[in-house]
Design an enzyme around this catalytic site. Structure first.
Site, mmCIF file in Angstrom:
data_model
loop_
_atom_site.group_PDB
_atom_site.id
_atom_site.type_symbol
_atom_site.label_atom_id
_atom_site.label_comp_id
_atom_site.label_asym_id
_atom_site.label_seq_id
_atom_site.Cartn_x
_atom_site.Cartn_y
_atom_site.Cartn_z
ATOM 1 N N SER A 60 15.457 -1.325 81.540
ATOM 2 C CA SER A 60 15.645 -0.262 82.532
ATOM 3 C C SER A 60 15.727 1.116 81.885
ATOM 4 O O SER A 60 16.098 1.267 80.726
ATOM 5 C CB SER A 60 16.929 -0.498 83.330
ATOM 6 O OG SER A 60 16.947 -1.790 83.889
HETATM 7 N N1 SAH Z 1 19.153 -5.580 82.476
HETATM 8 C C1 SAH Z 1 17.852 -5.657 81.815
HETATM 9 C C2 SAH Z 1 16.736 -5.278 82.768
HETATM 10 C C3 SAH Z 1 15.714 -6.347 82.752
HETATM 11 S S1 SAH Z 1 14.476 -6.351 84.000
HETATM 12 C C4 SAH Z 1 17.826 -4.858 80.534
HETATM 13 O O1 SAH Z 1 18.785 -4.121 80.264
HETATM 14 O O2 SAH Z 1 16.865 -4.984 79.765
HETATM 15 C C5 SAH Z 1 15.073 -7.628 85.076
HETATM 16 C C6 SAH Z 1 15.271 -8.991 84.489
HETATM 17 O O3 SAH Z 1 15.711 -9.838 85.563
HETATM 18 C C7 SAH Z 1 14.032 -9.655 83.906
HETATM 19 O O4 SAH Z 1 14.277 -10.060 82.595
HETATM 20 C C8 SAH Z 1 13.794 -10.841 84.834
HETATM 21 O O5 SAH Z 1 13.246 -11.972 84.182
HETATM 22 C C9 SAH Z 1 15.182 -11.121 85.342
HETATM 23 N N2 SAH Z 1 15.249 -11.894 86.575
HETATM 24 C C10 SAH Z 1 14.464 -11.815 87.672
HETATM 25 N N3 SAH Z 1 14.845 -12.711 88.604
HETATM 26 C C11 SAH Z 1 15.919 -13.382 88.081
HETATM 27 C C12 SAH Z 1 16.757 -14.442 88.552
HETATM 28 N N4 SAH Z 1 16.594 -15.002 89.750
HETATM 29 N N5 SAH Z 1 17.746 -14.872 87.745
HETATM 30 C C13 SAH Z 1 17.939 -14.331 86.513
HETATM 31 N N6 SAH Z 1 17.185 -13.325 86.018
HETATM 32 C C14 SAH Z 1 16.175 -12.858 86.788
#
Ligand code: SAH
Length: 212
Positions: A60
Site C-alpha cells: 500500500s
Molecule cells: N497490508 C499489505 C497490503 C497488501 S495488498 C502490505 O502492507 O503490503 C492486499 C493483500 O490482501 C494481498 O496480499 C492479498 O493476497 C491479500 N488478500 C486478499 N484477499 C484475502 C483474503 N480473503 N484473506 C487474506 N488475505 C487476502
C-alpha cells in the site's frame, strides 16, 4: 536512495497530507520499507506510492498505511489487533511496532512465507502470521480490539464484525474492484450495534476467497 534523509522527506510529506499521530510517524520513520519489496524497486520505496509485490498484489501507499493506522489508534490503545491481507508484511511491521499483539492473515502462500520470514528476521516477536482466507477473520485469537483490512470486499464480512470486541473498531475499504471503494471506520458499540463512518475514497485490490 534508502537513506534517512529520503525517509525523513516521506515523513514530512505525510505530515503535510494531514497525518498527525506522532507515534505513527515515529514508527513509519524507522521501519525499512525498502526491505518489503523487490530489490529492483527499492529505489522508489520512500516515494508516496503503492508498488507491485508480485502475484498481482501491491504494497500500500505510505499515506494510506499512515491514515488507516491513525484511524485505528486515535484516542484508543488497542492491545490485540488483526490485520487481513499481510501482503509484503509492511503494514504488519508498522502495527507490530505500536500494539502488543498482532495477528495477520494472508491467502497467497508465497507472500505469506516471505512476510513471515522477513518479520521474524526484523525481530517482530509479537506478530503472528497465518495462511488463511481472512474473510473469516482469525477465530482462534478473537475477539480483537481492532481489525484492519487491506483488501476490499464488496460488503463487510460478518465474521470480522463478530470477532471485534465490544468497544472495538474496524478499518476497512468497501466496494467493488471498479475503483469506487470507500474507507470505512466501524465501531462496535454493543453485542449487536455498530456505527459506520465513511472516511475517504480509496483503491485496494479485491478481498478474494480461499487460500492459494
Ligand atoms: N497490508 C499489505 C497490503 C497488501 S495488498 C502490505 O502492507 O503490503 C492486499 C493483500 O490482501 C494481498 O496480499 C492479498 O493476497 C491479500 N488478500 C486478499 N484477499 C484475502 C483474503 N480473503 N484473506 C487474506 N488475505 C487476502
Amino acid at each position: 536512495m534508502t537513506s534517512q534523509r529520503t525517509r525523513d522527506r516521506l515523513i514530512a510529506l505525510l505530515r503535510e497530507m494531514g497525518i498527525q499521530n506522532e507515534e505513527v510517524l515515529r514508527v513509519m520513520r524507522y521501519v525499512p520499507r525498502h526491505l518489503f519489496m523487490d530489490q529492483a524497486l527499492a529505489s522508489r520505496s520512500y516515494e508516496n506510492t503503492s508498488l507491485p509485490i508480485g502475484h498481482a498484489q501491491t504494497i500500500s501507499q505510505p499515506y494510506i498505511v499512515a491514515k488507516m493506522t491513525e484511524l485505528l489508534l486515535s484516542d484508543f490503545v488497542p492491545e490485540k489487533v488483526l490485520e487481513v491481507g499481510t501482503g509484503s508484511g509492511y503494514q504488519a511491521a508498522i502495527l507490530g511496532g505500536l500494539v502488543r499483539e498482532l495477528h495477520t492473515v494472508e491467502r497467497i502462500t508465497p507472500l505469506y512465507r516471505n512476510a513471515r520470514e522477513l518479520l521474524y528476521q526484523l525481530g517482530y516477536r509479537n506478530v503472528r502470521t497465518h495462511l488463511a482466507d481472512g474473510s473469516w477473520g482469525w477465530e482462534d485469537s478473537a475477539p480483537y480490539d481492532a481489525i484492519m483490512v487491506t483488501a476490499a470486499p464488496e460488503s463487510v464480512p460478518e465474521a470480522l464484525k463478530q470477532q471485534l470486541a465490544i468497544g472495538g473498531r474496524l478499518v476497512i475499504p468497501v466496494g467493488g474492484d471498479d475503483g469506487q471503494q470507500e474507507l470505512q471506520l466501524i465501531h462496535r458499540l454493543s453485542e449487536d450495534s455498530f456505527t459506520v463512518e465513511s472516511k475517504e475514497a480509496v483503491v485496494f485490490v479485491p478481498l478474494l476467497e480461499k487460500i492459494n
